[in-house]
Design a protein around this motif. Sequence first.
Motif, mmCIF file in Angstrom:
data_model
loop_
_atom_site.group_PDB
_atom_site.id
_atom_site.type_symbol
_atom_site.label_atom_id
_atom_site.label_comp_id
_atom_site.label_asym_id
_atom_site.label_seq_id
_atom_site.Cartn_x
_atom_site.Cartn_y
_atom_site.Cartn_z
ATOM 1 N N ARG A 216 0.833 -1.207 0.000
ATOM 2 C CA ARG A 216 0.000 0.000 0.000
ATOM 3 C C ARG A 216 0.865 1.253 0.000
ATOM 4 N NH1 ARG A 216 -4.915 1.578 4.174
ATOM 5 N NH2 ARG A 216 -5.651 3.366 2.980
ATOM 6 N N ILE A 217 1.962 1.223 0.744
ATOM 7 C CA ILE A 217 2.881 2.362 0.742
ATOM 8 C C ILE A 217 3.425 2.609 -0.657
ATOM 9 C CG2 ILE A 217 5.068 3.229 1.659
ATOM 10 C CD1 ILE A 217 4.513 1.616 4.192
ATOM 11 N N ALA A 218 3.696 1.513 -1.381
ATOM 12 C CA ALA A 218 4.257 1.633 -2.728
ATOM 13 C C ALA A 218 3.195 1.935 -3.775
ATOM 14 C CB ALA A 218 4.979 0.345 -3.094
ATOM 15 N N GLY A 219 1.908 1.966 -3.389
ATOM 16 C CA GLY A 219 0.847 2.255 -4.333
ATOM 17 C C GLY A 219 0.388 1.071 -5.142
ATOM 18 N N GLY A 246 10.592 -1.609 16.047
ATOM 19 C CA GLY A 246 10.440 -1.349 14.614
ATOM 20 C C GLY A 246 10.138 -2.607 13.844
ATOM 21 N N GLY A 247 10.830 -2.774 12.740
ATOM 22 C CA GLY A 247 10.602 -3.922 11.877
ATOM 23 C C GLY A 247 11.102 -3.624 10.491
ATOM 24 N N PRO A 248 10.734 -4.407 9.505
ATOM 25 C CA PRO A 248 11.161 -4.126 8.129
ATOM 26 C C PRO A 248 10.586 -2.789 7.672
ATOM 27 C CG PRO A 248 9.418 -5.776 8.188
ATOM 28 C CD PRO A 248 9.851 -5.569 9.600
ATOM 29 N N ARG A 249 11.320 -2.116 6.811
ATOM 30 C CA ARG A 249 10.885 -0.770 6.412
ATOM 31 C C ARG A 249 11.603 -0.360 5.128
ATOM 32 N NH1 ARG A 249 14.816 -0.748 9.985
ATOM 33 N NH2 ARG A 249 16.550 0.724 9.815
ATOM 34 N N TRP A 250 11.043 0.682 4.505
ATOM 35 C CA TRP A 250 11.712 1.285 3.361
ATOM 36 C C TRP A 250 12.755 2.274 3.885
ATOM 37 C CZ3 TRP A 250 10.751 -0.784 -1.204
ATOM 38 C CH2 TRP A 250 9.511 -1.349 -1.473
ATOM 39 N N GLN A 251 13.948 2.206 3.368
ATOM 40 C CA GLN A 251 14.982 3.178 3.713
ATOM 41 C C GLN A 251 15.092 4.192 2.574
ATOM 42 O OE1 GLN A 251 19.274 2.122 3.683
ATOM 43 N NE2 GLN A 251 19.285 2.802 5.819
ATOM 44 N N GLN A 255 10.234 4.719 -3.367
ATOM 45 C CA GLN A 255 10.513 4.970 -4.772
ATOM 46 C C GLN A 255 12.003 4.833 -5.092
ATOM 47 O OE1 GLN A 255 8.779 8.842 -5.429
ATOM 48 N NE2 GLN A 255 6.798 7.959 -6.032
ATOM 49 N N ASN A 256 12.842 5.441 -4.273
ATOM 50 C CA ASN A 256 14.280 5.411 -4.549
ATOM 51 C C ASN A 256 15.081 4.635 -3.497
ATOM 52 O OD1 ASN A 256 13.930 7.174 -6.809
ATOM 53 N ND2 ASN A 256 13.757 8.885 -5.365
ATOM 54 N N GLY A 257 14.404 4.207 -2.457
ATOM 55 C CA GLY A 257 15.109 3.532 -1.379
ATOM 56 C C GLY A 257 15.124 2.020 -1.546
ATOM 57 N N ARG A 258 15.565 1.362 -0.486
ATOM 58 C CA ARG A 258 15.601 -0.090 -0.522
ATOM 59 C C ARG A 258 14.884 -0.629 0.709
ATOM 60 N NH1 ARG A 258 19.801 -2.656 2.424
ATOM 61 N NH2 ARG A 258 21.054 -1.204 3.683
ATOM 62 N N TRP A 259 14.402 -1.829 0.575
ATOM 63 C CA TRP A 259 13.656 -2.482 1.634
ATOM 64 C C TRP A 259 14.627 -3.105 2.639
ATOM 65 C CZ3 TRP A 259 9.002 -2.489 3.630
ATOM 66 C CH2 TRP A 259 8.582 -3.543 4.434
#
Length: 543
Positions: A216-219, A246-251, A255-259
Amino acid sequence: MRTLTSRLGRRYQVDRHPFNDKGSQGLLYHCLDRDRVPRVYKEYRTPVSTSSEVDRLHRLARFGRDIVGRAENGQGPTGRGGLATTAESSINWPIDVIHGRNGGVTGVVLPLIPRSFMFTDPDGRPAARTLAFLYLARSEPPPPTARVRVGVLLRVCDIFRELEDRRLTHGDLSANNLVWRERDAHAYLIDCDGLTSWNDPPVQGVNTPEWTDPRRIAGAITAHDRFSDRFALALALYRGLFLNPGGPRWQGGHQNGRWITPSDFPDRLDPALRRMFSRALDDPLATGARPGAAEWHHALYQAFLTGGSQPSYRDDALRVLDDYAAQRRREVQRHRAAQRPGQPPATGLPVQTPRPHPQPQPHGRVRTTRPPQPRPQVSPRPRPQPRPRPTPAPSRRRRRTAWIVVAVAAVAVVLAGIAVRMFAHDATGPSTALPPRAGTLCPTSVAARIPGGTGATLLHAYTTEVHRILLCRTMSGKIYYDGSWLHPSATHKKSEEITIPAERTTDGYRARNKGYQYTIGNGYVTVDLPQGETRKFRLTEDG
């Protein structure tokens, strides 16, 4: 107070002022139903007017009235009941719908959170013991032992397995929408008026930071779906087992980051369980590999409990979690030691009084028919499935199993007026029952009918729509089931009670009596009649 009336003619006396106005979707008010039973009225900030949403809420309420009514009326072999005694009654179903003058839905009526899931905050007000108190290392008092956490999380899996069996999506599993108690390691899911069918996924929905599906975050999707529930369940297990922040997240953004995949796991963690977390959390956009609730339950059971007819917790496996959690706590303590003397702990959570996880005590059922409930904070059946041996450690209920032992009366009867289920449900789905605690004696009247029944223990206690069923095991290990009518009458005669031997099969139990065969499995009893007909009934277990 003000009076609200539903379209069913039910009247509710509702407080003038909300006790909780912080919800993004609605305000929460205390209210009383026509029998003076305390309820909660959730008034929507924006009335619901679309026909599909109005219909969804009414279907949920019809279903909820049936489940909550059975639980609160104690429909079971021993006449006991209550919310949070089965997986289905551990869901805060809406039970009625209120319409406004313009026809739109202005709110729903919900049960109160059972008192056993509440604590008293420092200001003397009742508050819900949310999931945050189970997994945040900075919580005061600290989170409970691994034995309790595993037990609670097994029950969370049971609840979501129940939703998956009914093909329903919650969509907002988060720290504030699950509450728990230590006494019997149980959980209760709230904020359930938003449940949606798999067949009709929503186009929009709520979004809780740090619990949102990365798709959902990525659309990739516009609203939550059943795979979003699976992602959030994996996060709850990851945080609850290891106290990991925390947990897994986009850095750097999706759009331009990595998981960033989760990497904080105990070195001695069961490898199979570790692979489960990889499947669930390593790929942010994949859905096919995300384990479902039943698979998670099985993995937890394999990792932390022994097998056999009377499973127990594996102390060595629990010690891995406790040792790892102690590291998290030491990090918190080092941080606090750097603070000024006398400065309040930087927990971010209120200090709870009494402890959020009191010392183990004998199981007591929650009265819900006319409970002397406090005024808990409410947003809108799991003890661990296995049953540990009685020891000084916290007691657990026997494993809730799809293998069901029953006795069904000789004539299969279809009960008129059974509420129609609003969503499709797989007839092979597992039982929602929570077995009785270890060591419960078989009722004296039943034990007297069993050869060598003195000292027999109660293995299971079930009801169908029309039957009452007990399964007992003698001290010599023989199993008997006792079946009778749930409501004896001129048609359903008390004299038709049967008490006969039962045998284990590879996937459940089987019993035979004068041409009748009772086959038990997957939460149902199948009755083969002498004339060749077959009847099938779903089972509900009394806790």
